[in-house]
Each structure stands twice: as structure tokens, then as C-alpha cells.
Design an enzyme around this catalytic site. Structure first.
Site, PDB file in Angstrom:
ATOM      1  N   THR A 118       0.862  -1.189   0.000  1.00 44.01           N
ATOM      2  CA  THR A 118       0.000   0.000   0.000  1.00 44.01           C
ATOM      3  C   THR A 118       0.898   1.239   0.000  1.00 44.01           C
ATOM      4  OG1 THR A 118      -1.607  -1.245   1.272  1.00 44.01           O
ATOM      5  CG2 THR A 118      -1.897   1.135   1.220  1.00 44.01           C
ATOM      6  N   GLU A 141      -3.943  -4.463  -2.696  1.00 43.90           N
ATOM      7  CA  GLU A 141      -4.243  -5.773  -2.100  1.00 43.90           C
ATOM      8  C   GLU A 141      -5.339  -5.578  -1.059  1.00 43.90           C
ATOM      9  OE1 GLU A 141      -2.875  -9.062  -2.585  1.00 43.90           O
ATOM     10  OE2 GLU A 141      -4.702  -9.249  -1.399  1.00 43.90           O
ATOM     11  N   LEU A 143      -6.640  -8.218   0.974  1.00 39.85           N
ATOM     12  CA  LEU A 143      -6.798  -9.383   1.873  1.00 39.85           C
ATOM     13  C   LEU A 143      -6.891  -8.976   3.343  1.00 39.85           C
ATOM     14  CD1 LEU A 143      -3.926  -9.918   3.533  1.00 39.85           C
ATOM     15  CD2 LEU A 143      -3.204 -10.721   1.303  1.00 39.85           C
ATOM     16  N   GLU A 145      -5.703 -10.159   7.208  1.00 42.16           N
ATOM     17  CA  GLU A 145      -4.720 -11.015   7.870  1.00 42.16           C
ATOM     18  C   GLU A 145      -5.450 -12.189   8.509  1.00 42.16           C
ATOM     19  OE1 GLU A 145      -2.324  -8.654  10.487  1.00 42.16           O
ATOM     20  OE2 GLU A 145      -1.495  -7.510   8.826  1.00 42.16           O
ATOM     21  N   LYS A 203      -7.494   2.049  -2.527  1.00 38.99           N
ATOM     22  CA  LYS A 203      -7.007   1.281  -1.368  1.00 38.99           C
ATOM     23  C   LYS A 203      -7.144   2.098  -0.074  1.00 38.99           C
ATOM     24  CE  LYS A 203      -5.141  -1.693   1.245  1.00 38.99           C
ATOM     25  NZ  LYS A 203      -5.934  -2.825   1.694  1.00 38.99           N
ATOM     26  N   ASN A 207      -9.867   1.316   3.067  1.00 37.85           N
ATOM     27  CA  ASN A 207      -9.465   1.016   4.446  1.00 37.85           C
ATOM     28  C   ASN A 207      -9.926   2.089   5.427  1.00 37.85           C
ATOM     29  OD1 ASN A 207      -8.456  -1.495   4.282  1.00 37.85           O
ATOM     30  ND2 ASN A 207      -6.308  -0.960   4.544  1.00 37.85           N
ATOM     31  N   TYR A 248     -19.818  -6.376  10.773  1.00 34.18           N
ATOM     32  CA  TYR A 248     -18.693  -5.454  11.011  1.00 34.18           C
ATOM     33  C   TYR A 248     -19.113  -4.325  11.954  1.00 34.18           C
ATOM     34  CZ  TYR A 248     -13.979  -3.912   9.763  1.00 34.18           C
ATOM     35  OH  TYR A 248     -12.634  -3.602   9.795  1.00 34.18           O
ATOM     36  N   ASN A 250     -19.255  -4.975  15.693  1.00 28.37           N
ATOM     37  CA  ASN A 250     -19.034  -5.372  17.077  1.00 28.37           C
ATOM     38  C   ASN A 250     -18.057  -4.401  17.734  1.00 28.37           C
ATOM     39  OD1 ASN A 250     -19.199  -6.891  19.400  1.00 28.37           O
ATOM     40  ND2 ASN A 250     -17.651  -8.392  18.749  1.00 28.37           N
ATOM     41  N   GLY A 256      -7.360  -1.571  14.966  1.00 27.62           N
ATOM     42  CA  GLY A 256      -5.917  -1.782  15.025  1.00 27.62           C
ATOM     43  C   GLY A 256      -5.473  -2.591  13.828  1.00 27.62           C
ATOM     44  N   CYS A 259      -2.860  -2.397   9.009  1.00 33.66           N
ATOM     45  CA  CYS A 259      -3.260  -1.495   7.922  1.00 33.66           C
ATOM     46  C   CYS A 259      -4.179  -0.325   8.300  1.00 33.66           C
ATOM     47  CB  CYS A 259      -3.879  -2.308   6.798  1.00 33.66           C
ATOM     48  SG  CYS A 259      -2.676  -3.416   6.042  1.00 33.66           S
ATOM     49  N   LYS A 262      -2.491   2.870   9.925  1.00 35.42           N
ATOM     50  CA  LYS A 262      -1.519   3.589   9.086  1.00 35.42           C
ATOM     51  C   LYS A 262      -2.162   4.116   7.792  1.00 35.42           C
ATOM     52  CE  LYS A 262       0.774  -0.209   6.506  1.00 35.42           C
ATOM     53  NZ  LYS A 262       0.723   0.186   5.113  1.00 35.42           N
ATOM     54  N   ASP A 263      -3.091   3.346   7.236  1.00 36.36           N
ATOM     55  CA  ASP A 263      -3.681   3.779   5.964  1.00 36.36           C
ATOM     56  C   ASP A 263      -4.586   5.002   6.155  1.00 36.36           C
ATOM     57  OD1 ASP A 263      -2.290   1.631   5.021  1.00 36.36           O
ATOM     58  OD2 ASP A 263      -4.006   0.505   4.273  1.00 36.36           O
TER      59      ASP A 263
HETATM   60  N1  LIG Z   1      -1.226  -7.334   6.073  1.00 41.74           N
HETATM   61  C1  LIG Z   1      -2.311  -7.007   5.407  1.00 41.74           C
HETATM   62  O1  LIG Z   1      -3.440  -7.380   5.781  1.00 41.74           O
HETATM   63  C2  LIG Z   1      -2.209  -6.179   4.159  1.00 41.74           C
HETATM   64  C3  LIG Z   1      -3.334  -6.044   3.346  1.00 41.74           C
HETATM   65  C4  LIG Z   1      -3.247  -5.256   2.204  1.00 41.74           C
HETATM   66  C5  LIG Z   1      -2.072  -4.571   1.929  1.00 41.74           C
HETATM   67  N2  LIG Z   1      -1.008  -4.682   2.762  1.00 41.74           N
HETATM   68  C6  LIG Z   1       0.217  -3.947   2.416  1.00 41.74           C
HETATM   69  O2  LIG Z   1       1.168  -4.840   1.842  1.00 41.74           O
HETATM   70  C7  LIG Z   1       2.494  -4.524   2.273  1.00 41.74           C
HETATM   71  C8  LIG Z   1       3.109  -5.714   2.974  1.00 41.74           C
HETATM   72  O3  LIG Z   1       2.306  -6.090   4.066  1.00 41.74           O
HETATM   73  P1  LIG Z   1       2.513  -7.472   4.839  1.00 41.74           P
HETATM   74  O4  LIG Z   1       1.491  -7.510   5.915  1.00 41.74           O
HETATM   75  O5  LIG Z   1       2.616  -8.587   3.862  1.00 41.74           O
HETATM   76  O6  LIG Z   1       3.956  -7.171   5.472  1.00 41.74           O
HETATM   77  P2  LIG Z   1       4.869  -8.082   6.401  1.00 41.74           P
HETATM   78  O7  LIG Z   1       5.570  -7.136   7.301  1.00 41.74           O
HETATM   79  O8  LIG Z   1       4.067  -9.205   6.979  1.00 41.74           O
HETATM   80  O9  LIG Z   1       5.913  -8.732   5.388  1.00 41.74           O
HETATM   81  C9  LIG Z   1       6.833  -7.987   4.651  1.00 41.74           C
HETATM   82  C10 LIG Z   1       8.000  -8.889   4.304  1.00 41.74           C
HETATM   83  O10 LIG Z   1       8.890  -8.154   3.461  1.00 41.74           O
HETATM   84  C11 LIG Z   1      10.208  -8.512   3.817  1.00 41.74           C
HETATM   85  N3  LIG Z   1      11.132  -7.489   3.293  1.00 41.74           N
HETATM   86  C12 LIG Z   1      11.429  -6.293   3.811  1.00 41.74           C
HETATM   87  N4  LIG Z   1      12.305  -5.645   3.013  1.00 41.74           N
HETATM   88  C13 LIG Z   1      12.552  -6.468   1.960  1.00 41.74           C
HETATM   89  C14 LIG Z   1      13.369  -6.379   0.791  1.00 41.74           C
HETATM   90  N5  LIG Z   1      14.098  -5.276   0.552  1.00 41.74           N
HETATM   91  N6  LIG Z   1      13.381  -7.426  -0.062  1.00 41.74           N
HETATM   92  C15 LIG Z   1      12.638  -8.530   0.161  1.00 41.74           C
HETATM   93  N7  LIG Z   1      11.854  -8.668   1.255  1.00 41.74           N
HETATM   94  C16 LIG Z   1      11.802  -7.657   2.133  1.00 41.74           C
HETATM   95  C17 LIG Z   1      10.169  -8.633   5.333  1.00 41.74           C
HETATM   96  O11 LIG Z   1      11.253  -9.394   5.816  1.00 41.74           O
HETATM   97  C18 LIG Z   1       8.816  -9.322   5.522  1.00 41.74           C
HETATM   98  O12 LIG Z   1       8.946 -10.742   5.505  1.00 41.74           O
HETATM   99  C19 LIG Z   1       2.341  -3.267   3.145  1.00 41.74           C
HETATM  100  O13 LIG Z   1       2.498  -2.146   2.328  1.00 41.74           O
HETATM  101  C20 LIG Z   1       0.914  -3.348   3.622  1.00 41.74           C
HETATM  102  O14 LIG Z   1       0.377  -2.078   3.922  1.00 41.74           O
HETATM  103  C21 LIG Z   1      -1.035  -5.491   3.861  1.00 41.74           C
END
Ligand SMILES: NC(=O)c1ccc[n+]([C@@H]2O[C@H](COP(=O)([O-])OP(=O)(O)OC[C@H]3O[C@@H](n4cnc5c(N)ncnc54)[C@H](O)[C@@H]3O)[C@@H](O)[C@H]2O)c1
Length: 394
Positions: A118, A141, A143, A145, A203, A207, A248, A250, A256, A259, A262-263
Site C-alpha cells: 500500500t 491488495e 486481503l 490477515e 485502497k 481502508n 462489522y 461489534n 488496530g 493497515c 496507518k492507511d
Molecule cells: N497485512 C495485510 O493485511 C495487508 C493487506 C493489504 C495490503 N497490505 C500492504 O502490503 C504490504 C506488505 O504487508 P505485509 O502484511 O505482507 O507485510 P509483512 O511485514 O508481513 O511482510 C513484509 C516482508 O517483506 C520482507 N522485506 C522487507 N524488506 C525487503 C526487501 N528489501 N526485499 C525482500 N523482502 C523484504 C520482510 O522481511 C517481511 O517478511 C504493506 O504495504 C501493507 O500495507 C497489507
């Protein structure tokens, strides 16, 4: 297709598994232990579908820490590295994306690059110009967690976008959308091919709307509790309106997760010089809710406050940016003794708070127990529990 994916968090790994059903996928991470787990077909994150697919499906998936080698021969490179909110700069820290872009350029790769992290509104256009890239797409994205792969197997929608000055990339965007669709189980998936700045806004506005909804029902609950009213009756009564719906809704200690906090802050930052009231109010409302919850506990004058789980949901191991963590700090600031029960923590201290691993000892030592989500094992000490989990669900 050969696809390299930078980052094996929720986003990277779920996309890696989805795409590895029909493509050759190399997942890249900077953490060796994650790479090792994936190569031994184990998930580094708690996600039922990812674990099942790694263990039992035929996937063409390997993992490596050698990004340069992986990017060199790829047709598509997906970037799914973190974009944490930087409270000093009041903007996302996008440096992990730029590090990957530098490595891709150093590898002489001809791949189409897709950002799935994001990013701030306008980022893909700006960074395309800065890095002189003619092959950069952005695909938000959506999804959740804990349901990361499920939400990609049954996506609500697929959005793929390109900078408006690079309209020749439209075909690549369509091709990438087809790859995502091919891996999904759901058949009728809405697909939107748009400009990148609009997709970035999609996005952040999506959020922030979800944060608004949580904040709204939390403020309703603050009002009801303050006035001695029954929150459940009020929420049920308004939820029968199909435009509002009984989902959605409750109450909790605050929104928290990685996302939503911060978003919503990033969207507020993007609004600079644009009139708004609501976006600021959503961000502020969450802080007010946490202060209200802390105030409720302080008014009970306990010596020791127990925190039952740092997680936001029952059956989760994920407590990134959970509201309770801010509340704990507020309580400590008021001089209260705060102890934690969090079975996923394998140490006896968390940010200088004492962690008690024995549930019975934890119950015994606590005068009041805060539980964002109520669980069966707390039923025997109901009189000590403070929760706003009205419907006992997420
Ligand atoms: N978690 C969610 O529900 C979700 C949903 C939609 C969008 N996003 C967005 O997607 C992005 C990633 O989220 P996430 O939850 O998967 O993050 P995460 O922190 O779970 O995973 C990120 C991964 O990237 C790796 N990483 C860091 N720097 C790197 C590099 N230079 N090269 C290769 N790997 C590297 C880290 O070691 C880590 O394993 C964020 O921008 C987030 O806002 C997250």
C-alpha cells in the site's frame, strides 16, 4: 510465466501460493528463516489455507534471499514489502520498495513490476518518473490477515493500474489481472483496470471507510455505556436497515492491525490542502476511544490490571498495532501495575510489561482484566472482566 515476489509477509506469500499453482514463482525475502520455512513447505505466518496449500498442493514455488538472481529472469516482479507509517515525516516509509527497485535495475531485468504494497496516493507515477521506469504497475491488495490466501482465492475484486502517462501498459495490467484470476477459485470476479493514482486512492479510501465503520460503532458504544444504555439493543435495531447491515459492527477497544491505523493516517496526510473534517475525525476518534477505555479502567481504582491477549481477534497470533497496546501504556502512565497474558509470547517481558504465562496465576494477580475479545476460559472470573465484545465475534 516466471514470477518473482519481493517480501513474504501476508501479501507476498498469499500471492506466491496463488500464482505458483500455474506459474514458476520465486519468493524473495531478506530473512533467511522465512526462506527456509517456505522451502520446507511450512508457512512462516498463521494462515490455514497457506499452510494447507504449501503442505498438499502441487506448487511451483521456491524461496531465496538472492533477489538480484530472482529478478533477473522474471516476466513479472511483485513488490510486497512493508510501508510502515513514519510518525516523524507523517507519511509512509516506502524505502523498502525503493531498495527492491534498485536491485531490479541492477539485475538488468526486463520484467513488468507490480507494486502490491500500500503506497501514498500519487506514488506509482512519481516513482516511475524518478526511476525512469516504463514498466511499473500498482495493484492494491485487499486481503485480511488470517485469511490472506482465502481472500485471494475468493477476491472481492481485482484492481490493476498503470500510470496515466504510460497507457501502453494497459495490456500488461490486463495480463496481470488474468494471472490473479487464473489462480482464484471464485469465478465471477469484478476486474477494474484503472490509473495508478486512482487505484492508490481506492485502497486508502476503502481502508479508511472500514476504520470509520469500526470507529462509528465504538463511539456508539462509548455513548451507550456512558449513559447506561444497552449497546446490543441499539446496534441490533439499526442493523436491520439493509443499508447499514448487521455485520462489522461489534464494538472493540479501537481499530488496530497493520493497515487501518496507518492507511487512515496516510490518507489524512494526502488530504493536505484539501478541505476535510471526516478523515481527521476517524483518526482522532480511535485515540479518543482508547482514552475512554483507559479512563473506565482507571475509575475502578485497581492496583493490578491484567491484559488478556494482545491480539485483536480470538484464535489469532497477530497483535501488530492492536489498540490494547496503547491502552496499556496509558494505564502505566497513570501508575497502574499492568500484567499481560499472551500465550503466543515465549518470553516473560513485553515492552517492559510483565508477561504471565500461567492463566490461573494471571487471573489471581489481576484486579481487573481487559479482554478485547471474550473467551470461554474467562467465564469463571466474569466479575473481573472488562470487555466491550458485545456480540462475541470479530
Ligand atoms: N497485512 C495485510 O493485511 C495487508 C493487506 C493489504 C495490503 N497490505 C500492504 O502490503 C504490504 C506488505 O504487508 P505485509 O502484511 O505482507 O507485510 P509483512 O511485514 O508481513 O511482510 C513484509 C516482508 O517483506 C520482507 N522485506 C522487507 N524488506 C525487503 C526487501 N528489501 N526485499 C525482500 N523482502 C523484504 C520482510 O522481511 C517481511 O517478511 C504493506 O504495504 C501493507 O500495507 C497489507
Amino acid at each position: 510465466m516466471k514470477i518473482a515476489i519481493a517480501g513474504t509477509g501476508y501479501v507476498g506469500l498469499s500471492n506466491a501460493v496463488l500464482l505458483a499453482q500455474n506459474n514458476e514463482v520465486i519468493a524473495v525475502d531478506i530473512l533467511q528463516e522465512k526462506v527456509d520455512l517456505i522451502n520446507s513447505k511450512k508457512s512462516p505466518i498463521v494462515d490455514k489455507e497457506i499452510s494447507d496449500y504449501l503442505a498438499s498442493k502441487k506448487l511451483n514455488l521456491t524461496a531465496t534471499t538472492d533477489g538480484k538472481e530472482a529478478y533477473k529472469n522474471a516476466d513479472f516482479i511483485i513488490i510486497s514489502t512493508p510501508t510502515n507509517y513514519d510518525p516523524e515525516k507523517n507519511f509512509f516509509d516506502t524505502s523498502s520498495i525503493e531498495k527492491v527497485l534498485e536491485l531490479i535495475q541492477a539485475s538488468d531485468s526486463q520484467a513488468t513490476i507490480v507494486i502490491k504494497s500500500t503506497v501514498p496516493v500519487g506514488y506509482t507515477e512519481r516513482i516511475s518518473k524518478e526511476f525512469k521506469l516504463k514498466n511499473l504497475l500498482f495493484s492494491p491488495e485487499f486481503l485480511r490477515e488470517g485469511h490472506a490466501l482465502y481472500d485471494n482465492l475468493y477476491p472481492s475484486r481485482i484492481v490493476v493500474s498503470y500510470p496515466k502517462f504510460n497507457s501502453e501498459l494497459k495490456t500488461k495490467a490486463e495480463q496481470f489481472a488474468s494471472l490473479l484470476k487464473q489462480g482464484a477459485i471464485k469465478k465471477e470476479i469484478p476486474v477494474l483496470i484503472s490509473n495508478s493514482t486512482e487505484a492508490e486512492a481506492i485502497k486508502l479510501f476503502a481502508n479508511t471507510y472500514l476504520a470509520l465503520r469500526v470507529a462509528y460503532f465504538n463511539e456508539l458504544d462509548t455513548y451507550a455505556e456512558s449513559k447506561g444504555l444497552n449497546t446490543k439493543q441499539i446496534i441490533e435495531g439499526i442493523g436491520y436497515d439493509p443499508r447499514i447491515g448487521n455485520f462489522y459492527n461489534n464494538p472493540s477497544f479501537g481499530y488496530g492491525g497493520y493497515c487501518l491505523p496507518k492507511d487512515s493516517k496516510q490518507l489524512l496526510a494526502n488530504f493536505s490542502n484539501v478541505p476535510q473534517n471526516l478523515i481527521r475525525a476517524i483518526v482522532d476518534s480511535n485515540k479518543t476511544r482508547k482514552e475512554y477505555i483507559a479512563g473506565q479502567i482507571i475509575s475502578k481504582k485497581p492496583n493490578t490490571v491484567g491484559i488478556y491477549r494482545l491480539t485483536m481477534k480470538a484464535n489469532s497470533d497477530n497483535f501488530r498495532q492492536s489498540a490494547i497496546q496503547d491502552i496499556m501504556k496509558m494505564l502505566r502512565g497513570e501508575g497502574l501495575n499492568v500484567i499481560i497474558y499472551e500465550p503466543t509470547l515465549k518470553k516473560n517481558e513485553f515492552e517492559k510489561f510483565t508477561v504471565i504465562s500461567d492463566l490461573e496465576e494471571f487471573k489471581e494477580k489481576s484486579d481487573v482484566i481487559l479482554a478485547n475479545r471474550m473467551e470461554e476460559c474467562l467465564k469463571d472470573i466474569q466479575e473481573k472482566i472488562y470487555t466491550r465484545d458485545i456480540f462475541t465475534r470479530d
